[in-house]
Design an enzyme around this catalytic site. Structure first.
Site, PDB file in Angstrom:
ATOM      1  N   TRP A  23       0.871  -1.180   0.000  1.00 21.57           N
ATOM      2  CA  TRP A  23       0.000   0.000   0.000  1.00 21.57           C
ATOM      3  C   TRP A  23       0.905   1.227   0.000  1.00 21.57           C
ATOM      4  O   TRP A  23       1.792   1.325   0.858  1.00 21.57           O
ATOM      5  CB  TRP A  23      -0.868  -0.046   1.263  1.00 21.57           C
ATOM      6  CG  TRP A  23      -1.844   1.072   1.431  1.00 21.57           C
ATOM      7  CD1 TRP A  23      -2.717   1.542   0.495  1.00 21.57           C
ATOM      8  CD2 TRP A  23      -2.074   1.827   2.628  1.00 21.57           C
ATOM      9  NE1 TRP A  23      -3.478   2.544   1.038  1.00 21.57           N
ATOM     10  CE2 TRP A  23      -3.114   2.750   2.339  1.00 21.57           C
ATOM     11  CE3 TRP A  23      -1.536   1.819   3.908  1.00 21.57           C
ATOM     12  CZ2 TRP A  23      -3.600   3.636   3.275  1.00 21.57           C
ATOM     13  CZ3 TRP A  23      -2.016   2.703   4.855  1.00 21.57           C
ATOM     14  CH2 TRP A  23      -3.041   3.600   4.544  1.00 21.57           C
TER      15      TRP A  23
ATOM     16  N   ASP B 258      -0.273  -5.038   9.676  1.00 27.34           N
ATOM     17  CA  ASP B 258      -1.380  -4.156   9.307  1.00 27.34           C
ATOM     18  C   ASP B 258      -2.575  -5.037   8.938  1.00 27.34           C
ATOM     19  O   ASP B 258      -2.506  -5.824   7.991  1.00 27.34           O
ATOM     20  CB  ASP B 258      -0.948  -3.284   8.117  1.00 27.34           C
ATOM     21  CG  ASP B 258      -2.010  -2.261   7.737  1.00 27.34           C
ATOM     22  OD1 ASP B 258      -3.074  -2.217   8.382  1.00 27.34           O
ATOM     23  OD2 ASP B 258      -1.765  -1.494   6.769  1.00 27.34           O
TER      24      ASP B 258
ATOM     25  N   LYS C 199     -13.249  -0.665   6.569  1.00 21.73           N
ATOM     26  CA  LYS C 199     -13.816  -1.548   5.543  1.00 21.73           C
ATOM     27  C   LYS C 199     -14.838  -2.520   6.137  1.00 21.73           C
ATOM     28  O   LYS C 199     -15.923  -2.662   5.604  1.00 21.73           O
ATOM     29  CB  LYS C 199     -12.717  -2.376   4.878  1.00 21.73           C
ATOM     30  CG  LYS C 199     -11.363  -1.691   4.799  1.00 21.73           C
ATOM     31  CD  LYS C 199     -11.201  -0.816   3.596  1.00 21.73           C
ATOM     32  CE  LYS C 199      -9.870  -0.082   3.663  1.00 21.73           C
ATOM     33  NZ  LYS C 199      -9.524   0.628   2.478  1.00 21.73           N
TER      34      LYS C 199
HETATM   35  N1  KET Z   1      -3.783  -0.367   5.629  1.00 15.25           N
HETATM   36  C1  KET Z   1      -4.060  -0.856   4.421  1.00 15.25           C
HETATM   37  C2  KET Z   1      -3.338  -2.064   3.947  1.00 15.25           C
HETATM   38  C3  KET Z   1      -5.022  -0.215   3.633  1.00 15.25           C
HETATM   39  O1  KET Z   1      -5.294  -0.723   2.445  1.00 15.25           O
HETATM   40  C4  KET Z   1      -5.684   0.940   4.103  1.00 15.25           C
HETATM   41  C5  KET Z   1      -6.629   1.668   3.249  1.00 15.25           C
HETATM   42  C6  KET Z   1      -5.359   1.383   5.384  1.00 15.25           C
HETATM   43  C7  KET Z   1      -4.394   0.708   6.118  1.00 15.25           C
HETATM   44  C8  KET Z   1      -5.986   2.598   5.971  1.00 15.25           C
HETATM   45  O2  KET Z   1      -7.177   2.358   6.601  1.00 15.25           O
HETATM   46  P1  KET Z   1      -7.972   3.555   7.303  1.00 15.25           P
HETATM   47  O3  KET Z   1      -8.667   2.891   8.406  1.00 15.25           O
HETATM   48  O4  KET Z   1      -8.862   4.120   6.276  1.00 15.25           O
HETATM   49  O5  KET Z   1      -6.973   4.558   7.778  1.00 15.25           O
HETATM   50  N2  KET Z   1      -6.643   1.527   1.993  1.00 15.25           N
HETATM   51  C9  KET Z   1      -7.530   2.130   0.991  1.00 15.25           C
HETATM   52  C10 KET Z   1      -7.845   3.573   1.176  1.00 15.25           C
HETATM   53  C11 KET Z   1      -6.648   4.467   1.283  1.00 15.25           C
HETATM   54  O6  KET Z   1      -5.711   4.379   0.486  1.00 15.25           O
HETATM   55  O7  KET Z   1      -6.659   5.291   2.224  1.00 15.25           O
HETATM   56  C12 KET Z   1      -6.950   1.826  -0.398  1.00 15.25           C
HETATM   57  O8  KET Z   1      -5.890   1.207  -0.480  1.00 15.25           O
HETATM   58  O9  KET Z   1      -7.586   2.176  -1.391  1.00 15.25           O
END
Ligand code: KET
Length: 400
Positions: free
Chosen positions: A130, A211, A246
């Site tokens: 990511w 993660d 998610k």
């Molecule tokens: N870790 C991973 C692996 C991940 O894909 C995301 C979010 C997050 C952490 C962040 O989660 P949050 O709870 O929203 O802070 N991924 C999606 C959104 C982004 O890029 O912020 C994505 O990969 O599209």
């Protein structure tokens, strides 16, 4: 004063998502950001979330600051979900948990904590990972390196290369791992591979940072947490970031947790204190509303059951869409090229499409996927899958 500030090039995920919103075309399809959309293409509000939120709004009250570490009931409920309610490390008080602003907040608070106490360590992330992993750790002051992960040729895992690279790292190196539903490749370790990897992490005295942003989107809430629980069972010191963006569809509420597995309860107390210090120096304390929703759902058996059921249905829908795009593309590509659509897990498929093909998908067909070729299959539905199959089929005919 600000003459020297260069223009922000934009974020490969969030900026693309913003551009999608501005695209006036009717038939556009958003498979860029990692968001689950329902069969109508809408962001779902889960039934359990709706019920919990309604109950919370019935009890309006004052809005004090939460403690720096977050809501106590939330921290306990989240720890139980991540590690299992009857996890012995939990009972022994060996896990320090704080409420965070989503998974990103957990990564940042954890990164600051590690930078302070392991200033000589460098960070190792999977190739690829990511994009924001690199941004977060670099901005926290780390040098970020990669270990081999994805095999372009087989569409699978380069496990031996991964293991031997990690086996050669200096002690106390930070190894960033994805618990399940690897972003962006959808390729995960199996249980035997996790066991082998954890042996190496333990033997080399490395610090895993796991993660877990997609718990429940792989093989279920418990199975997806296998690596995390195995680290706890073996008493391997580790950090774990989890997110409810998610699996609760609570993106904007910013709900997550950071957990540190410690050697003993005394260390966990000190670590908790320092995580709290890291929160204080970042944003002082977390917000209330989303945490109340998650706490109520996890703490009310009927709501928890409803949430689990709906999450499982979301996964089934993703599986159906994976099959639909796979079957639809059969006319355009070999089974070897298409197996990835059904084999890779979670929200993403790494399509292998080139930047040029990705650009064509957007420009000609209004189909948005990431420049890396990552497609969010959780954005497909019965209505748009035909458009996507047609567009991908056409760009596949003209590679490079
Ligand atoms: N870790 C991973 C692996 C991940 O894909 C995301 C979010 C997050 C952490 C962040 O989660 P949050 O709870 O929203 O802070 N991924 C999606 C959104 C982004 O890029 O912020 C994505 O990969 O599209």
């Amino acid at each position: 004063m600000f003459e020297h500030i260069d223009a922000y090039p934009g974020d490969p995920i969030l900026s693309l998502n913003e551009n999608f919103q501005k695209d006036p075309r009717q038939n556009k399809v958003n498979l860029s950001i990692g968001i689950y959309f329902d069969d109508e293409g809408r962001l779902p509000v889960m039934k359990a979330v709706r019920a919990a939120e309604a109950a919370i709004l019935e009890e309006p009250g004052p809005k004090p600051y939460l403690p720096m570490a977050g809501f106590a009931q939330y921290r306990d409920a989240v720890q139980a979900l991540v590690f299992g309610a009857d996890c012995p490390s939990r009972a022994a008080g060996r896990i320090a948990t704080v409420q965070t602003l989503g998974g990103s907040g957990a990564l940042k608070v954890g990164a600051d904590f590690i930078k302070r106490y392991f200033p000589g360590s460098q960070v190792w992330v999977s190739d690829p990972t990511w994009e924001n992993h690199r941004f977060i750790f670099e901005r926290a002051g780390f040098t970020v390196n990669t270990y081999p992960y994805y095999d372009e040729v087989t569409g699978g895992l380069k496990f031996e290369a991964m293991l031997s690279a990690i086996d050669a790292l200096p002690a106390k190196s930070v190894v960033l791992l994805h618990a399940c539903c690897h972003n962006p490749t959808g390729v995960d370790l199996d249980r035997a591979q996790w066991e082998q990897l954890i042996d190496v992490l333990q033997k080399r005295d490395l610090l895993p940072f796991v993660d877990m942003a997609y718990q429940g989107f792989g093989s279920g809430l418990d199975d997806d947490a296998f690596a995390v629980r195995e680290l706890a069972r073996r008493g391997v010191p580790a950090l774990v970031a989890n997110s409810f963006s998610k699996n609760f569809s609570l993106y904007g509420e910013r709900c997550g947790g950071l957990h540190v597995i410690c050697e003993d309860a005394a260390a966990a107390d000190r670590v908790l204190g320092q995580l709290t210090g890291s929160v204080r120096a970042n944003y002082s304390n977390p917000p209330t509303h989303g945490a109340k929703i998650v706490t109520r759902v996890l703490g009310t058996p009927a709501l928890k059951a409803s949430w689990e059921e709906e999450l499982a249905a979301m996964c089934e829908r993703i599986a159906r869409m994976r099959a639909a795009i796979h079957d639809g593309l059969r006319a355009h590509a070999s089974e070897a090229a298409l197996a990835r659509y059904v084999k890779q897990r979670g929200m993403f498929t790494y399509t292998g499409l080139s930047e040029k093909q990705v650009e064509r998908l957007k420009a000609e067909f209004g189909v948005y996927i990431l420049r890396s070729g990552r497609m969010c299959v959780a954005g497909l539905n019965e209505k748009n899958v035909g458009v996507v199959v047609d567009a991908v089929g056409k760009v596949m005919k003209d590679p490079a």
